[in-house]
Design a protein around this motif. Structure first.
Motif, PDB file in Angstrom:
ATOM      1  N   THR A 103       0.833  -1.205   0.000  1.00 16.82           N
ATOM      2  CA  THR A 103       0.000   0.000   0.000  1.00 16.82           C
ATOM      3  C   THR A 103       0.869   1.257   0.000  1.00 16.82           C
ATOM      4  OG1 THR A 103      -0.207  -0.194   2.412  1.00 16.82           O
ATOM      5  CG2 THR A 103      -2.020  -1.057   1.087  1.00 16.82           C
TER       6      THR A 103
ATOM      7  N   ALA B 197       2.377   1.712  -3.563  1.00 11.03           N
ATOM      8  CA  ALA B 197       1.379   2.276  -4.472  1.00 11.03           C
ATOM      9  C   ALA B 197       1.153   3.760  -4.169  1.00 11.03           C
ATOM     10  CB  ALA B 197       0.063   1.505  -4.370  1.00 11.03           C
TER      11      ALA B 197
ATOM     12  N   THR C 233      -3.375   3.759  -7.412  1.00  8.10           N
ATOM     13  CA  THR C 233      -4.250   3.039  -6.500  1.00  8.10           C
ATOM     14  C   THR C 233      -3.756   1.612  -6.340  1.00  8.10           C
ATOM     15  OG1 THR C 233      -5.721   2.216  -8.237  1.00  8.10           O
ATOM     16  CG2 THR C 233      -6.229   4.407  -7.305  1.00  8.10           C
ATOM     17  N   LEU C 234      -4.215   0.968  -5.278  1.00 10.61           N
ATOM     18  CA  LEU C 234      -3.876  -0.432  -5.070  1.00 10.61           C
ATOM     19  C   LEU C 234      -4.447  -1.273  -6.217  1.00 10.61           C
ATOM     20  CD1 LEU C 234      -2.463  -2.470  -3.314  1.00 10.61           C
ATOM     21  CD2 LEU C 234      -4.515  -2.636  -1.918  1.00 10.61           C
ATOM     22  N   LYS C 235      -5.606  -0.902  -6.716  1.00 10.08           N
ATOM     23  CA  LYS C 235      -6.224  -1.617  -7.838  1.00 10.08           C
ATOM     24  C   LYS C 235      -5.315  -1.548  -9.068  1.00 10.08           C
ATOM     25  CE  LYS C 235     -10.484  -1.874 -10.519  1.00 10.08           C
ATOM     26  NZ  LYS C 235     -11.821  -1.331 -10.713  1.00 10.08           N
ATOM     27  N   GLN C 236      -4.748  -0.374  -9.350  1.00  7.90           N
ATOM     28  CA  GLN C 236      -3.820  -0.242 -10.483  1.00  7.90           C
ATOM     29  C   GLN C 236      -2.571  -1.095 -10.253  1.00  7.90           C
ATOM     30  OE1 GLN C 236      -3.678   4.088 -10.207  1.00  7.90           O
ATOM     31  NE2 GLN C 236      -4.300   4.229 -12.361  1.00  7.90           N
TER      32      GLN C 236
ATOM     33  N   LEU D  72      -2.188  -3.830  -8.527  1.00  2.66           N
ATOM     34  CA  LEU D  72      -2.480  -5.247  -8.707  1.00  2.66           C
ATOM     35  C   LEU D  72      -2.750  -5.585 -10.168  1.00  2.66           C
ATOM     36  CD1 LEU D  72      -4.652  -5.790  -5.521  1.00  2.66           C
ATOM     37  CD2 LEU D  72      -2.321  -6.619  -5.917  1.00  2.66           C
ATOM     38  N   ALA D  73      -3.371  -4.680 -10.918  1.00  4.29           N
ATOM     39  CA  ALA D  73      -3.636  -4.921 -12.337  1.00  4.29           C
ATOM     40  C   ALA D  73      -2.334  -4.958 -13.127  1.00  4.29           C
ATOM     41  CB  ALA D  73      -4.568  -3.842 -12.893  1.00  4.29           C
ATOM     42  N   TRP D  74      -1.387  -4.109 -12.778  1.00  2.00           N
ATOM     43  CA  TRP D  74      -0.117  -4.012 -13.506  1.00  2.00           C
ATOM     44  C   TRP D  74       0.903  -5.041 -13.037  1.00  2.00           C
ATOM     45  CZ3 TRP D  74       0.085   1.992 -12.716  1.00  2.00           C
ATOM     46  CH2 TRP D  74      -0.885   2.589 -13.532  1.00  2.00           C
TER      47      TRP D  74
ATOM     48  N   SER E  52      -3.835 -10.631  -4.282  1.00  2.00           N
ATOM     49  CA  SER E  52      -4.603  -9.444  -3.880  1.00  2.00           C
ATOM     50  C   SER E  52      -4.277  -8.976  -2.467  1.00  2.00           C
ATOM     51  CB  SER E  52      -6.107  -9.698  -4.019  1.00  2.00           C
ATOM     52  OG  SER E  52      -6.490 -10.766  -3.173  1.00  2.00           O
ATOM     53  N   ASP E  53      -3.772  -9.872  -1.605  1.00  2.00           N
ATOM     54  CA  ASP E  53      -3.353  -9.469  -0.264  1.00  2.00           C
ATOM     55  C   ASP E  53      -1.849  -9.217  -0.193  1.00  2.00           C
ATOM     56  OD1 ASP E  53      -2.362 -12.034  -0.479  1.00  2.00           O
ATOM     57  OD2 ASP E  53      -3.458 -12.823   1.254  1.00  2.00           O
ATOM     58  N   CYS E  54      -1.190  -9.338  -1.357  1.00  2.00           N
ATOM     59  CA  CYS E  54       0.254  -9.108  -1.502  1.00  2.00           C
ATOM     60  C   CYS E  54       1.109 -10.030  -0.634  1.00  2.00           C
ATOM     61  CB  CYS E  54       0.606  -7.640  -1.275  1.00  2.00           C
ATOM     62  SG  CYS E  54      -0.050  -6.588  -2.583  1.00  2.00           S
TER      63      CYS E  54
END
Length: 147
Positions: free
Chosen positions: A107, A110, A116-119, A121-123, A129-131
Motif C-alpha cells: 500500500t 502504491a 491506486t492499489l487496484k492499479q 495489482l492490475a499491472w 490481492s493481499d500481496c
C-alpha cells in the motif's frame, strides 16, 4: 531474481525467444558471468529463466569480456529498464518501476507512486490481492504505464 549481486548496475529483460546465451551475448558478457550474477538460474537455463523477467548483466567494477560478441545483437526496446528483477506478467507498456525496500508495504509503494492499489495489482498480476504471494524485497514492480 533472488541472489543477484547488490552491485548489479545493468539489467536486461527476457523477450520472447531470447535464450540466456543470447541475452549474455547481447549484453557483451559470457554465459559464465551471466550465471554467476544470476545464481538462481540453472546452468542449462531451464530453471528460473523466465519471459518478462530482468536479469543482471553488469556489475560495478565487474570484469568484462576482452572480445566483442561475434553475433549481431537484436534491437533493444526503448522502454525503461527495471532497476531490479521483476515478476512475470508486467505490462509491455510499463514505463515506471518501483523497488521494494525493507519495510515498504504494497500500500505504501502504491501510495508513493501515486497510483491506486487496484492499479498496482492490475499491472503486477503475479502479486496476490493481499500481496502475500510474489511481493518480495528487492523486486521491481510496475507503477506506471504509457498510453
Amino acid at each position: 531474481m533472488t541472489g543477484s549481486p547488490a552491485d548489479c548496475n545493468k539489467w536486461s529483460l527476457v523477450t520472447d525467444g531470447l535464450s540466456c546465451t543470447d541475452l549474455a551475448t547481447q549484453a557483451g558478457i559470457s554465459l559464465a558471468q551471466f550465471l554467476a550474477w544470476n545464481p538462481a538460474v540453472s546452468s542449462d537455463c531451464s530453471t528460473n529463466y523466465w519471459l518478462g523477467e530482468a536479469y543482471c548483466v553488469g556489475v560495478a567494477g565487474g570484469s568484462t569480456p576482452t572480445t566483442k560478441p561475434t553475433t549481431t545483437a537484436k534491437p533493444t526496446s526503448t522502454k525503461p529498464t527495471p532497476p531490479r528483477p521483476t515478476m512475470s506478467g508486467s505490462p509491455a507498456n510499463c514505463n515506471k518501476w518501483s523497488l521494494v525496500t525493507n519495510g515498504l508495504t504494497y500500500t505504501a509503494l502504491a501510495s508513493q507512486a501515486g497510483i491506486t492499489l487496484k492499479q498496482f495489482l492490475a499491472w503486477n498480476p503475479a502479486v496476490s490481492s493481499d500481496c502475500v504471494t510474489n511481493y518480495w524485497l528487492g523486486e521491481a514492480y510496475c507503477v506506471g504505464v504509457s498510453a
